[in-house]
Scaffold this motif. Sequence first.
Motif, short mmCIF file in Angstrom:
data_model
loop_
_atom_site.label_atom_id
_atom_site.label_comp_id
_atom_site.label_asym_id
_atom_site.label_seq_id
_atom_site.Cartn_x
_atom_site.Cartn_y
_atom_site.Cartn_z
N ARG A 110 0.70 -1.35 -0.16
CA ARG A 110 0.04 -0.05 -0.04
C ARG A 110 0.81 1.34 0.08
O ARG A 110 1.62 1.54 0.94
N GLY A 111 0.67 2.26 -1.07
CA GLY A 111 1.55 3.47 -1.02
C GLY A 111 2.91 3.31 -1.69
O GLY A 111 3.69 4.13 -1.81
N LYS A 113 4.43 2.96 -6.44
CA LYS A 113 3.42 3.60 -7.12
C LYS A 113 3.68 3.71 -8.59
O LYS A 113 2.89 3.26 -9.69
#
Length: 131
Positions: free
Chosen positions: A76-77, A80
């Motif tokens: 997550r994050g 990217k």
Amino acid sequence: MKKFISVPLASNIIITINSIAVLMHVLILFHILPHGFVWGGRLKSKEDLILFESISIVMQTLFIFIIAAKAGYVFRGRFKKTVNVGTWVLFGMMVLNTIGNFASNSSFETIVMTPLTILLSLLVFRLAIEK
């Protein structure tokens, strides 16, 4: 397109379809399912079957992993930019796969897999346009 389908829904559909595809390729690799309807019906030897089905399993797993990262299920994050590029690459591959399905010697691949790859292309496109 963003209003028609959410990122989580698109991601879950893609992951589900690709998980089923991984299972199918494993079953083909172990000769539980016939192999005549994959790879355009062009597999001629046991060595071809092992090589190409192994490639399919690796690619499908990578596909699932990229989509899971894009959906925020893993990393997550993080990563990217790499995940965004990977999503666009997957979209391109799905478009090419759709074209390849039209040229298949297998009527099953043409009739069943072509609409499925079109659906996957649209779903991956939906994820690719998400910031």
